[in-house]
Write an enzyme that holds these catalytic residues in place. Structure first.
Site, PDB file in Angstrom:
ATOM      1  N   SER A  40       0.396   9.215 -18.977  1.00 54.09           N
ATOM      2  CA  SER A  40       0.183   7.683 -18.548  1.00 54.09           C
ATOM      3  C   SER A  40       0.645   6.978 -19.945  1.00 54.09           C
ATOM      4  O   SER A  40      -0.206   6.407 -20.381  1.00 54.09           O
ATOM      5  CB  SER A  40      -1.152   7.477 -17.982  1.00 54.09           C
ATOM      6  OG  SER A  40      -2.205   7.225 -19.246  1.00 54.09           O
ATOM      7  N   HIS A 143      -3.741  11.822 -14.182  1.00 47.39           N
ATOM      8  CA  HIS A 143      -4.153  12.929 -14.805  1.00 47.39           C
ATOM      9  C   HIS A 143      -4.647  13.821 -13.770  1.00 47.39           C
ATOM     10  O   HIS A 143      -5.043  15.217 -13.944  1.00 47.39           O
ATOM     11  CB  HIS A 143      -5.184  12.951 -15.907  1.00 47.39           C
ATOM     12  CG  HIS A 143      -4.893  12.066 -17.075  1.00 47.39           C
ATOM     13  ND1 HIS A 143      -5.651  11.861 -17.999  1.00 47.39           N
ATOM     14  CD2 HIS A 143      -3.503  11.883 -17.493  1.00 47.39           C
ATOM     15  CE1 HIS A 143      -5.030  10.805 -19.129  1.00 47.39           C
ATOM     16  NE2 HIS A 143      -3.675  11.028 -18.648  1.00 47.39           N
ATOM     17  N   GLN A 151      -8.834   6.196 -14.386  1.00 48.41           N
ATOM     18  CA  GLN A 151      -8.175   7.450 -14.970  1.00 48.41           C
ATOM     19  C   GLN A 151      -9.241   8.390 -15.687  1.00 48.41           C
ATOM     20  O   GLN A 151      -9.090   9.669 -15.743  1.00 48.41           O
ATOM     21  CB  GLN A 151      -7.136   7.035 -16.080  1.00 48.41           C
ATOM     22  CG  GLN A 151      -6.483   8.281 -16.509  1.00 48.41           C
ATOM     23  CD  GLN A 151      -5.438   7.969 -17.595  1.00 48.41           C
ATOM     24  OE1 GLN A 151      -4.328   7.537 -17.197  1.00 48.41           O
ATOM     25  NE2 GLN A 151      -5.682   7.777 -18.887  1.00 48.41           N
ATOM     26  N   GLU A 152     -10.118   7.658 -16.415  1.00 48.66           N
ATOM     27  CA  GLU A 152     -11.303   8.314 -17.143  1.00 48.66           C
ATOM     28  C   GLU A 152     -12.744   7.914 -17.265  1.00 48.66           C
ATOM     29  O   GLU A 152     -12.849   6.595 -17.509  1.00 48.66           O
ATOM     30  CB  GLU A 152     -10.827   8.750 -18.620  1.00 48.66           C
ATOM     31  CG  GLU A 152      -9.384   9.217 -18.719  1.00 48.66           C
ATOM     32  CD  GLU A 152      -8.803   9.155 -20.304  1.00 48.66           C
ATOM     33  OE1 GLU A 152      -9.515   9.003 -21.213  1.00 48.66           O
ATOM     34  OE2 GLU A 152      -7.728   9.382 -20.244  1.00 48.66           O
ATOM     35  N   GLU A 193      -7.230  16.802 -18.729  1.00 43.88           N
ATOM     36  CA  GLU A 193      -7.829  16.737 -19.919  1.00 43.88           C
ATOM     37  C   GLU A 193      -9.129  17.596 -19.923  1.00 43.88           C
ATOM     38  O   GLU A 193      -9.841  17.723 -20.596  1.00 43.88           O
ATOM     39  CB  GLU A 193      -8.087  15.547 -20.514  1.00 43.88           C
ATOM     40  CG  GLU A 193      -6.992  14.845 -20.669  1.00 43.88           C
ATOM     41  CD  GLU A 193      -7.217  13.336 -21.312  1.00 43.88           C
ATOM     42  OE1 GLU A 193      -8.239  12.797 -21.299  1.00 43.88           O
ATOM     43  OE2 GLU A 193      -6.123  12.680 -21.746  1.00 43.88           O
ATOM     44  N   ASP A 229     -11.614   4.906 -19.263  1.00 42.72           N
ATOM     45  CA  ASP A 229     -10.175   4.405 -19.558  1.00 42.72           C
ATOM     46  C   ASP A 229      -9.837   4.119 -18.201  1.00 42.72           C
ATOM     47  O   ASP A 229      -9.426   4.700 -17.225  1.00 42.72           O
ATOM     48  CB  ASP A 229      -9.351   5.522 -20.058  1.00 42.72           C
ATOM     49  CG  ASP A 229      -7.923   5.138 -20.510  1.00 42.72           C
ATOM     50  OD1 ASP A 229      -7.521   3.931 -19.908  1.00 42.72           O
ATOM     51  OD2 ASP A 229      -7.076   5.892 -21.096  1.00 42.72           O
ATOM     52  N   GLU A 272     -11.358   0.936 -21.904  1.00 40.49           N
ATOM     53  CA  GLU A 272      -9.990   0.906 -22.226  1.00 40.49           C
ATOM     54  C   GLU A 272      -8.927   0.504 -21.152  1.00 40.49           C
ATOM     55  O   GLU A 272      -9.191   0.834 -20.147  1.00 40.49           O
ATOM     56  CB  GLU A 272      -9.645   2.383 -22.607  1.00 40.49           C
ATOM     57  CG  GLU A 272      -8.334   2.825 -23.392  1.00 40.49           C
ATOM     58  CD  GLU A 272      -8.169   4.324 -23.437  1.00 40.49           C
ATOM     59  OE1 GLU A 272      -9.076   4.702 -24.220  1.00 40.49           O
ATOM     60  OE2 GLU A 272      -7.194   4.558 -23.469  1.00 40.49           O
ATOM     61  N   ASP A 299      -4.908   0.532 -25.556  1.00 45.12           N
ATOM     62  CA  ASP A 299      -3.981   1.647 -25.563  1.00 45.12           C
ATOM     63  C   ASP A 299      -2.652   1.410 -25.336  1.00 45.12           C
ATOM     64  O   ASP A 299      -1.690   1.100 -26.205  1.00 45.12           O
ATOM     65  CB  ASP A 299      -4.728   2.791 -24.822  1.00 45.12           C
ATOM     66  CG  ASP A 299      -3.667   3.989 -24.709  1.00 45.12           C
ATOM     67  OD1 ASP A 299      -2.913   4.193 -25.502  1.00 45.12           O
ATOM     68  OD2 ASP A 299      -4.051   5.040 -23.729  1.00 45.12           O
ATOM     69  N   LYS A 324      -2.996   6.828 -31.499  1.00 50.27           N
ATOM     70  CA  LYS A 324      -2.448   7.909 -31.137  1.00 50.27           C
ATOM     71  C   LYS A 324      -1.138   7.902 -31.881  1.00 50.27           C
ATOM     72  O   LYS A 324      -0.086   7.261 -31.929  1.00 50.27           O
ATOM     73  CB  LYS A 324      -2.025   7.793 -29.753  1.00 50.27           C
ATOM     74  CG  LYS A 324      -3.036   7.888 -28.679  1.00 50.27           C
ATOM     75  CD  LYS A 324      -2.534   7.658 -27.257  1.00 50.27           C
ATOM     76  CE  LYS A 324      -3.381   7.818 -26.235  1.00 50.27           C
ATOM     77  NZ  LYS A 324      -3.031   7.202 -25.077  1.00 50.27           N
ATOM     78  N   HIS A 352      -6.629  11.896 -28.759  1.00 52.07           N
ATOM     79  CA  HIS A 352      -5.544  13.092 -28.278  1.00 52.07           C
ATOM     80  C   HIS A 352      -4.666  12.227 -27.240  1.00 52.07           C
ATOM     81  O   HIS A 352      -4.804  11.012 -27.078  1.00 52.07           O
ATOM     82  CB  HIS A 352      -6.496  13.994 -27.598  1.00 52.07           C
ATOM     83  CG  HIS A 352      -7.124  13.567 -26.347  1.00 52.07           C
ATOM     84  ND1 HIS A 352      -7.916  14.827 -25.553  1.00 52.07           N
ATOM     85  CD2 HIS A 352      -7.430  12.483 -25.724  1.00 52.07           C
ATOM     86  CE1 HIS A 352      -8.597  14.044 -24.717  1.00 52.07           C
ATOM     87  NE2 HIS A 352      -8.374  12.679 -24.489  1.00 52.07           N
ATOM     88  N   SER A 354      -3.183  13.604 -23.135  1.00 50.49           N
ATOM     89  CA  SER A 354      -3.300  14.440 -21.902  1.00 50.49           C
ATOM     90  C   SER A 354      -2.649  15.615 -22.215  1.00 50.49           C
ATOM     91  O   SER A 354      -3.219  16.806 -21.685  1.00 50.49           O
ATOM     92  CB  SER A 354      -3.167  13.675 -20.658  1.00 50.49           C
ATOM     93  OG  SER A 354      -1.657  13.286 -20.524  1.00 50.49           O
ATOM     94  N   LYS A 375     -11.553  10.109 -29.324  1.00 49.69           N
ATOM     95  CA  LYS A 375     -11.453  10.523 -27.939  1.00 49.69           C
ATOM     96  C   LYS A 375     -10.814  11.641 -28.009  1.00 49.69           C
ATOM     97  O   LYS A 375      -9.335  11.655 -28.130  1.00 49.69           O
ATOM     98  CB  LYS A 375     -10.868   9.208 -27.364  1.00 49.69           C
ATOM     99  CG  LYS A 375     -10.580   9.435 -25.843  1.00 49.69           C
ATOM    100  CD  LYS A 375     -10.124   8.292 -25.073  1.00 49.69           C
ATOM    101  CE  LYS A 375      -8.749   8.405 -24.639  1.00 49.69           C
ATOM    102  NZ  LYS A 375      -8.174   7.597 -23.376  1.00 49.69           N
TER     103      LYS A 375
HETATM  104  P1  PGA Z   1      -1.982  10.027 -21.718  1.00 52.57           P
HETATM  105  O1  PGA Z   1      -3.376   9.376 -21.386  1.00 52.57           O
HETATM  106  O2  PGA Z   1      -2.059  10.936 -22.859  1.00 52.57           O
HETATM  107  O3  PGA Z   1      -1.532  10.650 -20.348  1.00 52.57           O
HETATM  108  O4  PGA Z   1      -1.198   8.841 -22.016  1.00 52.57           O
HETATM  109  C1  PGA Z   1      -4.465   9.256 -22.239  1.00 52.57           C
HETATM  110  C2  PGA Z   1      -4.741   7.776 -22.077  1.00 52.57           C
HETATM  111  O5  PGA Z   1      -4.150   6.950 -21.319  1.00 52.57           O
HETATM  112  O6  PGA Z   1      -5.655   7.417 -23.041  1.00 52.57           O
HETATM  113 ZN    ZN Z   2      -5.373   5.258 -22.246  1.00 54.06          ZN
END
Ligand code: PGA
Ligand code: ZN
Length: 398
Positions: A40, A143, A151-152, A193, A229, A272, A299, A324, A352, A354, A375
């Site tokens: 993503s 994911h 998503q999370e 993940e 997230d 997030e 992010d 990241k 990290h 995904s 994270k």
């Molecule tokens: P990604 O997702 O590594 O697939 O971009 C992680 C996130 O959105 O934080």
């Molecule tokens: Zn994110």
């Protein structure tokens, strides 16, 4: 000084190829690192090239420039990578090749010094803090198919007295989620993940998270909150100007209301990307409403980019930034983003992707920069590689 840089394709945790770099120095230093990969991804991230292309381009343009550069001077290494690339977004040599080389050079320099990587990166004036690990335990979105729209859902053991206890609390939440889902008769496989990816709606996922974190908090005797997230840019449909959750949609105003209610109802520690990656103003509006009680983290909004973070600071968007290194392509750029964030009261969260490898650089980066959060998942070898490294660093660094 760097004498050789070799690049190869290796597997990431999704089974896709990614770039690994080996850096050797004159004095016998050796460093190896591999690039992670997102699913993503943010619109404004540095460019990831197909690994074979990135390797060919980096061999032609970057490797000759790196020979002779002092590996201990991270800024010189990273400046050579930028000069070799010549674009704003690493679209010539690939941010995946760049970040693998940047991290491998740092490890080679640490090796020469005989110091652990966090010590080399953080230096003698590093603080003594350890990050709270945010652990993805239920997930969907990009994911996992047929799972939650959000998503999370991340465990956040904010009251843990040590890194090790925090890491084990997150795995206990992962376990408790499995038990609660089983009690409800819900089968669950895992997403990219390692988080559970059940076919439940978001409302049920909130119930499960609340129950699981409460159960674990009772067991361990410290506060375990949770966070999200939302990957808002993935939910957002620009044509409809709405956030799409399967059959139901929310206007931007309703999205803000929804997030504010969730923060209040579940005492969320972290949210997030609650909104689209273009929407600084509504990020600011939400931060104004709930930013004193929770982290509103960018992010896809900031993509580890100091220019985008500066816009966020000016507009009051968010109070936290995800870091990241592969979004920006070098360790120097990532550390610049951390420093700008901290100077302006934004909490950096080292993260990290995904798609990951066994590489542990981000664990060292988090400790080196005194980041309050990391994270990096909860279970699965590519996630536990970082968590176990944190446990080792904490033992070493006292
Ligand atoms: P990604 O997702 O590594 O697939 O971009 C992680 C996130 O959105 O934080
Ligand atoms: Zn994110």
């Amino acid at each position: 000084r760097v004498t050789s840089v070799s690049l190869r394709r290796v597997l990431d945790s999704r089974g896709n190829p990614t770039v690994e770099a080996d850096v050797l120095t004159e004095s016998g230093g050796f460093g190896r690192a591999a690039a992670p990969s997102g699913a993503s991804t943010g619109e404004y991230e540095a460019v990831e090239l197909p690994p074979a292309e990135a390797i060919a381009a980096a061999r032609e343009h970057a490797v000759p420039r790196l020979e002779g550069v002092y590996a201990g001077d991270q800024r010189a290494v990273d400046a050579a990578l930028h000069a070799a690339d010549g674009t704003e977004d690493f679209s010539a040599i690939g941010a995946n090749a760049a970040v693998a080389i940047s991290m491998a050079a740092a490890k080679a320099a640490a090796d020469v010094l005989g110091a652990p990587l966090y010590q080399h990166l953080g230096g003698a004036f590093r603080g003594g803090n350890f990050p709270v690990p945010l652990g993805n335990v239920i997930g969907g979105g990009e994911h996992a198919a047929d799972a939650t729209h959000i998503q999370e859902f991340l465990a956040a053991p904010t009251g843990a007295p040590s890194v090790s206890e925090a890491v084990f609390a997150n795995s206990a939440v992962h376990d408790a989620v499995a038990e609660i889902l089983a009690d409800r008769g819900v089968p669950a496989a895992k997403g990219d993940e390692g988080a559970w990816a059940p076919s439940i709606d978001d409302a049920e996922a909130f119930e499960v998270m609340a129950a699981a974190t409460e159960r674990v908090a009772d067991e361990v005797g410290f506060t375990v909150r949770f966070g999200l997230d939302m990957a808002g840019a993935e939910l957002y449909d620009a044509d409809a100007d709405a956030y799409v959750y399967g059959d139901r949609t929310r206007s931007p105003a309703e999205q803000i209301e929804y997030v504010a209610e969730l923060v209040a109802e579940y005492d969320l520690a972290y949210v997030e990307d609650p909104l689209d990656e273009e929407d600084y103003d509504r990020f600011a509006e939400l931060t104004d409403r709930v930013g004193d009680r929770t982290l509103i983290c960018g992010d896809d909004l900031f993509v580890t980019n100091v220019d985008r973070l500066r816009t966020g600071i000016e507009t009051g968007a968010g109070n936290s930034i995800l870091i990241k290194p592969n979004q920006i392509g070098t360790l120097s750029d990532a550390v610049d983003a951390v420093e700008l964030a901290v100077r302006n009261g934004y909490d950096p969260v080292i993260s990290h992707r995904s798609g990951e490898t066994e590489d542990t650089t981000i664990a060292h980066l988090a400790v080196a920069t005194d980041a309050p959060y990391i994270k990096t998942g909860t279970v699965g070898g590519e996630r536990t590689a970082k968590l176990n490294e944190l446990i080792r660093i904490a033992e070493d660094a006292v």
